[in-house]
Design a protein around this motif. Structure first.
Motif, PDB file in Angstrom:
ATOM      1  N   ALA A 156      24.240   3.941 -10.881  1.00  0.00           N
ATOM      2  CA  ALA A 156      24.912   2.815 -11.546  1.00  0.00           C
ATOM      3  C   ALA A 156      24.730   1.522 -10.754  1.00  0.00           C
ATOM      4  N   LEU A 157      24.811   1.628  -9.436  1.00  0.00           N
ATOM      5  CA  LEU A 157      24.624   0.438  -8.596  1.00  0.00           C
ATOM      6  C   LEU A 157      23.182  -0.060  -8.663  1.00  0.00           C
ATOM      7  N   GLU A 158      22.246   0.861  -8.623  1.00  0.00           N
ATOM      8  CA  GLU A 158      20.833   0.482  -8.661  1.00  0.00           C
ATOM      9  C   GLU A 158      20.427  -0.034 -10.042  1.00  0.00           C
ATOM     10  N   ALA A 159      21.126   0.393 -11.081  1.00  0.00           N
ATOM     11  CA  ALA A 159      20.818  -0.074 -12.436  1.00  0.00           C
ATOM     12  C   ALA A 159      21.078  -1.564 -12.604  1.00  0.00           C
ATOM     13  N   THR A 160      21.963  -2.097 -11.768  1.00  0.00           N
ATOM     14  CA  THR A 160      22.257  -3.535 -11.820  1.00  0.00           C
ATOM     15  C   THR A 160      21.609  -4.266 -10.644  1.00  0.00           C
ATOM     16  N   GLN A 161      20.537  -3.664 -10.107  1.00  0.00           N
ATOM     17  CA  GLN A 161      19.737  -4.269  -9.026  1.00  0.00           C
ATOM     18  C   GLN A 161      20.483  -4.323  -7.695  1.00  0.00           C
ATOM     19  N   GLY A 162      21.501  -3.489  -7.550  1.00  0.00           N
ATOM     20  CA  GLY A 162      22.178  -3.397  -6.258  1.00  0.00           C
ATOM     21  C   GLY A 162      21.330  -2.622  -5.261  1.00  0.00           C
ATOM     22  N   LYS A 163      21.357  -3.035  -3.997  1.00  0.00           N
ATOM     23  CA  LYS A 163      20.539  -2.396  -2.972  1.00  0.00           C
ATOM     24  C   LYS A 163      21.415  -1.481  -2.111  1.00  0.00           C
ATOM     25  N   VAL A 164      21.340  -0.186  -2.364  1.00  0.00           N
ATOM     26  CA  VAL A 164      22.126   0.785  -1.611  1.00  0.00           C
ATOM     27  C   VAL A 164      21.425   1.059  -0.278  1.00  0.00           C
ATOM     28  N   LEU A 165      22.064   0.655   0.824  1.00  0.00           N
ATOM     29  CA  LEU A 165      21.457   0.829   2.153  1.00  0.00           C
ATOM     30  C   LEU A 165      21.585   2.258   2.647  1.00  0.00           C
ATOM     31  N   GLY A 166      22.667   2.927   2.254  1.00  0.00           N
ATOM     32  CA  GLY A 166      22.879   4.289   2.727  1.00  0.00           C
ATOM     33  C   GLY A 166      24.248   4.799   2.343  1.00  0.00           C
ATOM     34  N   VAL A 167      24.515   6.018   2.799  1.00  0.00           N
ATOM     35  CA  VAL A 167      25.779   6.689   2.454  1.00  0.00           C
ATOM     36  C   VAL A 167      26.525   7.042   3.734  1.00  0.00           C
ATOM     37  N   VAL A 168      27.823   6.804   3.752  1.00  0.00           N
ATOM     38  CA  VAL A 168      28.686   7.211   4.862  1.00  0.00           C
ATOM     39  C   VAL A 168      29.429   8.472   4.453  1.00  0.00           C
ATOM     40  N   LEU A 169      29.241   9.532   5.232  1.00  0.00           N
ATOM     41  CA  LEU A 169      29.956  10.785   4.976  1.00  0.00           C
ATOM     42  C   LEU A 169      31.281  10.732   5.716  1.00  0.00           C
ATOM     43  N   ASN A 170      32.345  10.714   4.976  1.00  0.00           N
ATOM     44  CA  ASN A 170      33.680  10.523   5.530  1.00  0.00           C
ATOM     45  C   ASN A 170      34.435  11.850   5.604  1.00  0.00           C
ATOM     46  N   TYR A 171      35.413  11.925   6.491  1.00  0.00           N
ATOM     47  CA  TYR A 171      36.283  13.099   6.627  1.00  0.00           C
ATOM     48  C   TYR A 171      35.501  14.363   6.998  1.00  0.00           C
ATOM     49  N   LYS A 172      34.379  14.224   7.671  1.00  0.00           N
ATOM     50  CA  LYS A 172      33.580  15.377   8.053  1.00  0.00           C
ATOM     51  C   LYS A 172      34.114  15.981   9.343  1.00  0.00           C
ATOM     52  N   LYS A 173      34.454  17.269   9.306  1.00  0.00           N
ATOM     53  CA  LYS A 173      34.914  17.941  10.511  1.00  0.00           C
ATOM     54  C   LYS A 173      33.698  18.271  11.363  1.00  0.00           C
ATOM     55  N   THR A 174      33.724  17.786  12.607  1.00  0.00           N
ATOM     56  CA  THR A 174      32.570  17.934  13.481  1.00  0.00           C
ATOM     57  C   THR A 174      32.977  18.592  14.780  1.00  0.00           C
ATOM     58  N   LYS A 175      32.143  19.501  15.249  1.00  0.00           N
ATOM     59  CA  LYS A 175      32.422  20.168  16.515  1.00  0.00           C
ATOM     60  C   LYS A 175      31.696  19.435  17.626  1.00  0.00           C
ATOM     61  N   GLU A 176      32.460  19.058  18.635  1.00  0.00           N
ATOM     62  CA  GLU A 176      31.863  18.381  19.782  1.00  0.00           C
ATOM     63  C   GLU A 176      32.645  18.768  21.032  1.00  0.00           C
ATOM     64  N   SER A 177      31.960  19.319  22.004  1.00  0.00           N
ATOM     65  CA  SER A 177      32.576  19.741  23.274  1.00  0.00           C
ATOM     66  C   SER A 177      33.765  20.660  23.019  1.00  0.00           C
ATOM     67  N   ASN A 178      33.566  21.613  22.099  1.00  0.00           N
ATOM     68  CA  ASN A 178      34.589  22.602  21.761  1.00  0.00           C
ATOM     69  C   ASN A 178      35.848  21.991  21.173  1.00  0.00           C
ATOM     70  N   GLN A 179      35.744  20.743  20.681  1.00  0.00           N
ATOM     71  CA  GLN A 179      36.885  20.116  20.029  1.00  0.00           C
ATOM     72  C   GLN A 179      36.462  19.653  18.646  1.00  0.00           C
ATOM     73  N   TYR A 180      37.430  19.594  17.742  1.00  0.00           N
ATOM     74  CA  TYR A 180      37.168  19.136  16.396  1.00  0.00           C
ATOM     75  C   TYR A 180      37.832  17.789  16.186  1.00  0.00           C
ATOM     76  N   TYR A 181      37.173  16.934  15.447  1.00  0.00           N
ATOM     77  CA  TYR A 181      37.814  15.693  15.045  1.00  0.00           C
ATOM     78  C   TYR A 181      37.355  15.358  13.647  1.00  0.00           C
ATOM     79  N   TYR A 182      38.153  14.529  12.995  1.00  0.00           N
ATOM     80  CA  TYR A 182      37.817  14.085  11.659  1.00  0.00           C
ATOM     81  C   TYR A 182      37.267  12.685  11.723  1.00  0.00           C
ATOM     82  N   TYR A 183      36.069  12.510  11.284  1.00  0.00           N
ATOM     83  CA  TYR A 183      35.487  11.182  11.243  1.00  0.00           C
ATOM     84  C   TYR A 183      36.187  10.372  10.175  1.00  0.00           C
ATOM     85  N   GLY A 184      36.758   9.241  10.580  1.00  0.00           N
ATOM     86  CA  GLY A 184      37.408   8.356   9.626  1.00  0.00           C
ATOM     87  C   GLY A 184      38.809   8.758   9.263  1.00  0.00           C
TER      88      GLY A 184
END
Length: 232
Positions: free
Chosen positions: A202-230
């Motif tokens: 829909a955005l591209e149909a009106t000539q909008g330029k989509v630069l990318g997508v942000v994945l939000n609320y993703k549970k990620t494992k880092e150093s044996n700990q979990y956090y929620y992005y955003g």
């Protein structure tokens, strides 16, 4: 009733993790997104950026606010505009008054200079939505909106817009066409692929330029700990 209203306001006051905890992994992710945006358009510098999502509740306003902070922390003079003229929330996030804002500027009741409000973050100003109008899409597609964009770009290095969801109303399509780039926010485990695809199309149909997508609320494992992005 008053207690219920105060509870709702508190819920709408999003945590600006990039301001309150700039050394956290989440803040680092926002800085990574900032870098990716800057590299996403090699031939054209990004002066106007729109942040949106396919449906409500996917984190677009939180993303827009935190991106505005990290760009300002980088030294850019940033104007964050609440262009959700149907359900504005940015004044809650930054604890500002919403008596005058974008709608007043577009209807020429007040100048841009008088309508903007400073924040605690140096180099970051806010233009709240102002009174909710009966015709948001018409205002956003007006000649006054193009004049506002021109004036804002003269005063700021980057103008970031928070808009309504793409599949809910046409406002984001209207404004996306006027911006240098669009960031589409999706919610991990919630946003359906089909709906995200429809929003992008829909955005591209009106000539909008989509630069990318942000994945939000993703549970990620880092150093044996979990956090929620955003969502911390």
């Amino acid at each position: 009733m008053a207690l219920k209203k105060q509870k709702k306001k508190n819920q709408l006051r999003r945590k600006l993790v990039t301001k309150t905890n700039p050394k956290s992994p989440i803040s680092e992710q926002y800085r990574t997104i900032r870098t990716n945006i800057q590299f996403a358009s090699v031939d054209e510098e990004i002066h106007t950026l729109m942040v949106t999502s396919s449906l409500p509740g996917e984190g677009k306003s939180t993303t827009a606010a935190n991106l505005a902070v990290v760009f300002a922390q980088q030294g850019k003079r940033v104007l964050l505009v609440d262009a959700d003229l149907r359900k504005p929330t940015m004044h809650y996030t930054f604890r500002l008054m919403n008596t005058t804002g974008l709608t007043n500027v577009l209807t020429r009741q007040i100048s841009l200079t008088k309508a903007i409000q400073p924040t605690e973050e140096e180099k970051l100003d806010i233009l709240v939505s102002g009174p909710i109008p009966p015709n948001p899409a018409e205002l956003l597609s007006s000649r006054a909106m193009k004049e506002f964009l021109s004036d804002a770009q003269n005063d700021y290095d980057l103008v970031i817009f928070d808009t309504p969801p793409v599949l809910a109303v046409t406002d984001a399509q209207v404004l996306g066409n006027l911006c240098n780039g669009i960031v589409l926010v999706v919610k991990s485990g919630s946003t359906e692929v089909e709906l995200a695809t429809k929003a992008k199309e829909a955005l591209e149909a009106t000539q909008g330029k989509v630069l990318g997508v942000v994945l939000n609320y993703k549970k990620t494992k880092e150093s044996n700990q979990y956090y929620y992005y955003g969502n911390e």
